[in-house]
Scaffold this motif. Structure first.
Motif, PDB file in Angstrom:
ATOM      1  N   VAL A  88       0.830  -1.206   0.000  1.00  0.00           N
ATOM      2  CA  VAL A  88       0.000   0.000   0.000  1.00  0.00           C
ATOM      3  C   VAL A  88       0.866   1.258   0.000  1.00  0.00           C
ATOM      4  N   VAL A  89       1.931   1.259   0.806  1.00  0.00           N
ATOM      5  CA  VAL A  89       2.794   2.441   0.896  1.00  0.00           C
ATOM      6  C   VAL A  89       3.326   2.836  -0.473  1.00  0.00           C
ATOM      7  N   VAL A  90       3.782   1.856  -1.251  1.00  0.00           N
ATOM      8  CA  VAL A  90       4.340   2.151  -2.576  1.00  0.00           C
ATOM      9  C   VAL A  90       3.235   2.513  -3.571  1.00  0.00           C
ATOM     10  N   LEU A  91       2.152   1.730  -3.585  1.00  0.00           N
ATOM     11  CA  LEU A  91       1.072   1.983  -4.539  1.00  0.00           C
ATOM     12  C   LEU A  91       0.410   3.336  -4.306  1.00  0.00           C
ATOM     13  N   ALA A  92       0.302   3.749  -3.053  1.00  0.00           N
ATOM     14  CA  ALA A  92      -0.346   5.025  -2.747  1.00  0.00           C
ATOM     15  C   ALA A  92       0.384   6.199  -3.379  1.00  0.00           C
ATOM     16  N   LEU A  93       1.702   6.085  -3.521  1.00  0.00           N
ATOM     17  CA  LEU A  93       2.476   7.178  -4.106  1.00  0.00           C
ATOM     18  C   LEU A  93       2.137   7.401  -5.576  1.00  0.00           C
ATOM     19  N   SER A  94       1.505   6.397  -6.214  1.00  0.00           N
ATOM     20  CA  SER A  94       1.133   6.545  -7.622  1.00  0.00           C
ATOM     21  C   SER A  94      -0.243   7.186  -7.806  1.00  0.00           C
ATOM     22  N   LEU A  95      -0.955   7.452  -6.710  1.00  0.00           N
ATOM     23  CA  LEU A  95      -2.308   8.011  -6.830  1.00  0.00           C
ATOM     24  C   LEU A  95      -2.345   9.363  -7.561  1.00  0.00           C
ATOM     25  N   PRO A  96      -1.460  10.319  -7.245  1.00  0.00           N
ATOM     26  CA  PRO A  96      -1.494  11.575  -8.007  1.00  0.00           C
ATOM     27  C   PRO A  96      -1.263  11.371  -9.507  1.00  0.00           C
ATOM     28  N   LEU A  97      -0.376  10.423  -9.851  1.00  0.00           N
ATOM     29  CA  LEU A  97      -0.159  10.126 -11.273  1.00  0.00           C
ATOM     30  C   LEU A  97      -1.432   9.561 -11.894  1.00  0.00           C
ATOM     31  N   LYS A  98      -2.081   8.660 -11.170  1.00  0.00           N
ATOM     32  CA  LYS A  98      -3.321   8.060 -11.656  1.00  0.00           C
ATOM     33  C   LYS A  98      -4.417   9.120 -11.792  1.00  0.00           C
ATOM     34  N   ALA A  99      -4.397  10.120 -10.922  1.00  0.00           N
ATOM     35  CA  ALA A  99      -5.388  11.191 -10.994  1.00  0.00           C
ATOM     36  C   ALA A  99      -5.261  11.982 -12.285  1.00  0.00           C
ATOM     37  N   VAL A 100      -4.035  12.257 -12.699  1.00  0.00           N
ATOM     38  CA  VAL A 100      -3.824  12.992 -13.953  1.00  0.00           C
ATOM     39  C   VAL A 100      -4.256  12.144 -15.146  1.00  0.00           C
ATOM     40  N   VAL A 101      -3.964  10.841 -15.097  1.00  0.00           N
ATOM     41  CA  VAL A 101      -4.411   9.937 -16.165  1.00  0.00           C
ATOM     42  C   VAL A 101      -5.931   9.956 -16.278  1.00  0.00           C
ATOM     43  N   LEU A 102      -6.604   9.898 -15.144  1.00  0.00           N
ATOM     44  CA  LEU A 102      -8.066   9.916 -15.137  1.00  0.00           C
ATOM     45  C   LEU A 102      -8.610  11.240 -15.662  1.00  0.00           C
ATOM     46  N   ALA A 103      -7.967  12.336 -15.292  1.00  0.00           N
ATOM     47  CA  ALA A 103      -8.393  13.646 -15.778  1.00  0.00           C
ATOM     48  C   ALA A 103      -8.234  13.753 -17.296  1.00  0.00           C
ATOM     49  N   CYS A 104      -7.122  13.242 -17.813  1.00  0.00           N
ATOM     50  CA  CYS A 104      -6.910  13.279 -19.266  1.00  0.00           C
ATOM     51  C   CYS A 104      -7.932  12.414 -19.992  1.00  0.00           C
ATOM     52  N   GLY A 105      -8.228  11.238 -19.452  1.00  0.00           N
ATOM     53  CA  GLY A 105      -9.246  10.385 -20.054  1.00  0.00           C
ATOM     54  C   GLY A 105     -10.608  11.043 -20.061  1.00  0.00           C
ATOM     55  N   THR A 106     -10.938  11.758 -18.986  1.00  0.00           N
ATOM     56  CA  THR A 106     -12.205  12.490 -18.907  1.00  0.00           C
ATOM     57  C   THR A 106     -12.273  13.582 -19.967  1.00  0.00           C
ATOM     58  N   MET A 107     -11.169  14.276 -20.155  1.00  0.00           N
ATOM     59  CA  MET A 107     -11.114  15.337 -21.167  1.00  0.00           C
ATOM     60  C   MET A 107     -11.321  14.760 -22.563  1.00  0.00           C
ATOM     61  N   LEU A 108     -10.736  13.616 -22.823  1.00  0.00           N
ATOM     62  CA  LEU A 108     -10.906  13.001 -24.139  1.00  0.00           C
ATOM     63  C   LEU A 108     -12.353  12.573 -24.369  1.00  0.00           C
ATOM     64  N   VAL A 109     -13.031  12.117 -23.320  1.00  0.00           N
ATOM     65  CA  VAL A 109     -14.450  11.782 -23.445  1.00  0.00           C
ATOM     66  C   VAL A 109     -15.252  13.033 -23.785  1.00  0.00           C
ATOM     67  N   ALA A 110     -14.953  14.142 -23.099  1.00  0.00           N
ATOM     68  CA  ALA A 110     -15.644  15.397 -23.388  1.00  0.00           C
ATOM     69  C   ALA A 110     -15.413  15.843 -24.826  1.00  0.00           C
ATOM     70  N   LEU A 111     -14.218  15.581 -25.340  1.00  0.00           N
ATOM     71  CA  LEU A 111     -13.889  15.934 -26.722  1.00  0.00           C
ATOM     72  C   LEU A 111     -14.397  14.896 -27.728  1.00  0.00           C
ATOM     73  N   ARG A 112     -15.055  13.836 -27.216  1.00  0.00           N
ATOM     74  CA  ARG A 112     -15.567  12.740 -28.041  1.00  0.00           C
ATOM     75  C   ARG A 112     -14.435  12.033 -28.795  1.00  0.00           C
ATOM     76  N   VAL A 113     -13.293  11.899 -28.142  1.00  0.00           N
ATOM     77  CA  VAL A 113     -12.156  11.156 -28.680  1.00  0.00           C
ATOM     78  C   VAL A 113     -12.076   9.848 -27.893  1.00  0.00           C
ATOM     79  N   PHE A 114     -12.770   8.818 -28.378  1.00  0.00           N
ATOM     80  CA  PHE A 114     -12.878   7.573 -27.637  1.00  0.00           C
ATOM     81  C   PHE A 114     -11.756   6.582 -27.994  1.00  0.00           C
ATOM     82  N   GLY A 115     -11.340   6.571 -29.229  1.00  0.00           N
ATOM     83  CA  GLY A 115     -10.393   5.554 -29.681  1.00  0.00           C
ATOM     84  C   GLY A 115      -9.009   5.690 -29.089  1.00  0.00           C
ATOM     85  N   LEU A 116      -8.586   6.923 -28.795  1.00  0.00           N
ATOM     86  CA  LEU A 116      -7.221   7.130 -28.307  1.00  0.00           C
ATOM     87  C   LEU A 116      -7.005   6.472 -26.948  1.00  0.00           C
TER      88      LEU A 116
END
Length: 411
Positions: free
Chosen positions: A320-348
């Motif tokens: 958990v200690v190591v995996l938790a440090l990746s949460l901020p990175l995962k947050a940016v990935v999720l934000a970028c994926g959300t933006m692509l959905v808003a832009l209707r870019v599903f395939g990327l």
């Protein structure tokens, strides 16, 4: 936001919390089997959904008339029923003619969850799109709470069989509670013979693309558990990594809710590139703030466990200690994926998920025989870094292109 948080926490968080709560009462090997089974069940449930929860939210919100909203719900009910039936048939055939392991027999017994869970999820998606989510919050919360207690009790008493029975009862009770509260909406939608076939085909087409990306994403996230199981790592070690992975999923839950809430706000600004860029930057900062807080909470909790409690789950706390440090990175990935959905870019997103999956699979295949569960930790972090690099670059390029198009139009 609070109502959405409650509903999402019930639909997804109840399953996660119940798995944490059974750990003190059963052997780590049982936890490992439950995590392996729950991972596979999550995959087959998603395969049977055809992306209809996202469709239910989006298309219902776009309809002004109640009759049109009910038509959307009718269509997603039909598609979920058809797709779930196909998935259940596939599980039956695989169980009869291909796979004969204990896990495959458990999956076969629990395959009915594909239909029940997806009906529950698309109904809550409809409630969000129709802005009637407040009508189901408390009923769903009480049903989920009772289900968590039942799951712990039956698993403690009867092991894996008790857990499977509790999963069925919990999902069925939650679905009954939601349908009763929305009976005025659900009743007309169950008249499935009134469905418009041409609209049904169009909805199915959109769902296929969305579901493919979601399925690959979940498959990539599930690869460590699946590979640990396939390579016959001790079930105790699978249980340790599974609990650590659950901690990360729990930390991601608030981020998923924020991302889901951000989609309409981003869509509204698609015609204003500068405002869209500012909104996205603000969205990223919010996600980083929340993810950093969740990461700190997980590190403190895991560190406290190591220092004060210890015991047989010490290895899980280290993961958990190591995996938790990746949460901020995962947050940016999720934000970028959300933006692509808003832009209707599903395939990327689908392509990036596939590339990440290849990297994760290679790390696991060569790392598990030597390092066991730690290979899963390394694979998760490496895959997150790769997706972050690719998706953030893609989003920046698209926003820059939108701003360039806006400048050209202004001139």
């Amino acid at each position: 936001m609070l109502q959405l948080f409650v509903v999402t926490a019930c639909i997804q968080g109840g399953v996660i919390i119940s798995q944490f709560l059974i750990a003190p009462f059963v052997e780590p090997a049982v936890v490992g089997v439950v995590r392996s089974l729950e991972t596979i069940v999550a995959l087959v449930v998603l395969a049977g959904s055809l992306g209809m929860q996202s469709i239910a939210i989006r298309d219902t919100a776009a309809c002004a008339e109640p009759s049109a909203q009910q038509a959307v719900l009718r269509g997603v009910f039909v598609l979920v029923g058809i797709t779930s039936a196909v998935v259940i048939l596939g599980i039956f055939l695989a169980h009869e003619f291909v796979l004969t392991t204990a896990i495959s027999s458990y999956v076969f017994v629990t395959c009915g969850l594909v239909l029940i869970t997806n009906l529950l999820r698309v109904t809550t998606g409809y409630a969000q799109g129709a802005k009637v989510i407040n009508e189901i919050c408390f009923a769903l919360m009480f049903a989920t709470g009772a289900g968590v207690i039942l799951t712990v009790a039956l698993t403690r008493q009867y092991g894996i069989q008790g857990w499977m029975a509790a999963r069925y009862i919990t999902e069925a009770v939650c679905l009954a509670a939601v349908w009763w509260r929305l009976r005025g909406h659900v009743g007309p939608a169950l008249q499935v013979f009134k469905v418009n076939r041409s609209e049904l085909l169009a909805t199915a087409g959109s769902g296929v693309t969305i579901n493919a990306s979601l399925f690959v994403r979940l498959l990539v996230d599930s690869l460590p558990i699946l590979m640990l199981t396939a390579l016959h790592v001790r079930t105790e070690e699978i249980g340790f990594f599974g609990l650590a992975n659950l901690s990360l999923v729990l930390g991601l839950l608030p981020l998923a809710i924020i991302a889901q809430r951000a989609i309409p706000d981003l869509v509204e600004l698609l015609d204003d590139a500068a405002a869209l860029s500012a909104k996205f930057n603000s969205f990223i900062k919010s996600m980083l703030l929340v993810s950093s807080a969740m990461a700190a909470a997980l590190v403190i909790a895991a560190g406290g466990w190591l220092l004060l409690i210890g015991g047989q789950y010490e290895m899980a706390a280290k993961y958990v200690v190591v995996l938790a440090l990746s949460l901020p990175l995962k947050a940016v990935v999720l934000a970028c994926g959300t933006m692509l959905v808003a832009l209707r870019v599903f395939g990327l997103s689908l392509k990036v998920n596939i590339v990440e999956g290849i990297l994760v699979l290679l790390v696991l295949y060569f790392g598990i025989p030597e390092f066991g569960g730690w290979a899963g930790v390394v694979a998760y972090v490496a895959g997150t870094v790769l997706s972050l690099t690719l998706l953030l670059s893609a989003v920046k390029i698209r926003i820059a292109n939108l701003q360039g198009d806006g400048d050209d139009a202004g001139r």
